[in-house]
Design an enzyme around this catalytic site. Structure first.
Site, PDB file in Angstrom:
ATOM      1  CG  ASP A  71      45.829  44.224  48.154  1.00  0.00           C
ATOM      2  OD1 ASP A  71      46.837  44.641  48.746  1.00  0.00           O
ATOM      3  OD2 ASP A  71      45.762  43.106  47.615  1.00  0.00           O
ATOM      4  CG  ASP A 102      43.638  40.624  41.948  1.00  0.00           C
ATOM      5  OD1 ASP A 102      42.871  39.811  41.404  1.00  0.00           O
ATOM      6  OD2 ASP A 102      44.877  40.465  41.979  1.00  0.00           O
TER       7      ASP A 102
END
Length: 322
Positions: free
Chosen positions: A196, A215
């Protein structure tokens, strides 16, 4: 990046700084915010506070689809407390990243199990990424749906994301090269694909001129069946962002760079000890869980069973901007 540019960027960051409320270890700590602080999570935060991981919990740094990140201070200095929302996370979007991960194929498909495993997965990924020589938050501890890690910023001000940094073509090239090298180290040394990666999940330490990867909960091992697809998507995201700075490279060339091994590379061996320990803890929590938690899981399981075929067979989610 010149000192003049650094000073200008730092001033812009300071000007945008929000005044965070500070919750100490008293009744104000019980204030609910966006479905984050349910009773089990509060008990866990009190436990972390008693152990010195948290002394003061400040305001929200960021709010995502599945989790909120809060600024805090503790015995280790400034930390970030990431709390995954058990009752409101879009946990079905997590399925492609965790249920096919060989490290977590044993978990049950209930909301709570998936979120607990996801938290542990992010902790493990941060460990491997840091050992691979990539600038990322240092993981400190995790339990259930809460992850405590190094705060990426200074004096309560988080580093800006790549999308918010103003730079010229020369600066952009420096950051681009760093990011491609980080992707290479992640792939070759840590055997991981971010899955991502974009301008939203990269912070910039303006003063040091360094990119910081964040993240990583969805990051997958290379033996994940969708690893190649996720890597291609990461590459396209980075290409898209840096194209406006005149950086044009073929996807094939970038992939070759990412997969290239160097003599100085130290391969990070996966350590499954913590995963197994967390797995055992989750089982213990389930056996001793409250009636309220048990009823919640039963309701969730019922919802899953009555879900539509489209929901149950959902593929890889598209990127949504927060």
């Amino acid at each position: 990046m010149s000192q003049k540019k650094i000073d200008k960027q730092m001033k812009q960051i300071e000007d945008k700084r929000a005044k965070s409320r500070i919750f100490k270890k008293d009744s104000s700590f019980l204030k609910a915010e966006e479905n984050v602080f349910d009773v089990p999570t509060l008990k866990l935060l009190y436990s972390f506070a008693n152990k010195g991981y948290i002394n003061e919990l400040g305001g929200s740094i960021s709010t995502g689809k599945e989790a909120n990140v809060f600024y805090a201070t503790g015995n280790e200095g400034e930390v970030a407390v990431k709390i995954y929302r058990i009752n409101s996370s879009t946990f079905k979007a997590m399925d492609p990243y965790i249920l096919k991960d060989p490290r977590f194929t044993h978990i049950r498909h209930s909301r709570k199990d998936i979120i607990f495993a996801w938290t542990q997965k992010e902790y493990q990924n941060l460990l491997r990424i840091s050992k691979a020589g990539i600038r990322a938050p240092r993981p400190i501890t995790c339990d259930r749906n809460v992850l405590i890690m190094e705060f990426m910023g200074e004096n309560g001000v988080a580093y800006p994301s790549l999308k918010d940094v103003k730079m010229d073509d020369e600066d952009a090239r420096i950051f681009y090269d760093q990011i491609i090298e980080d992707m290479r180290r992640m792939y070759v040394r840590a055997s991981l694909v971010h899955a991502d990666l974009s301008e939203y999940n990269i912070l910039i330490d303006i003063e040091k001129g360094e990119a910081v990867i964040i993240d990583v909960g969805q990051a997958v091992t290379l033996n994940h069946p969708n690893a190649r697809e996720f890597l291609l998507r990461d590459v396209e995201n980075i290409k898209r962002f840096f194209r406006k700075y005149g950086i044009e490279e073929e996807t094939k060339s970038i992939l070759e760079q990412i997969k290239q091994k160097k003599e100085e590379d130290i391969i990070v061996e996966p350590d499954e000890t913590d995963v197994k320990a967390a797995d055992e803890k989750t089982s213990t929590d389930e056996e001793t869980g409250t009636d309220e938690e048990t009823r919640t899981d039963e309701n969730i399981s019922a919802d899953e069973e009555t879900g539509t075929d489209e929901e149950m067979n959902a593929g890889i989610p598209e990127k949504e901007n927060d």
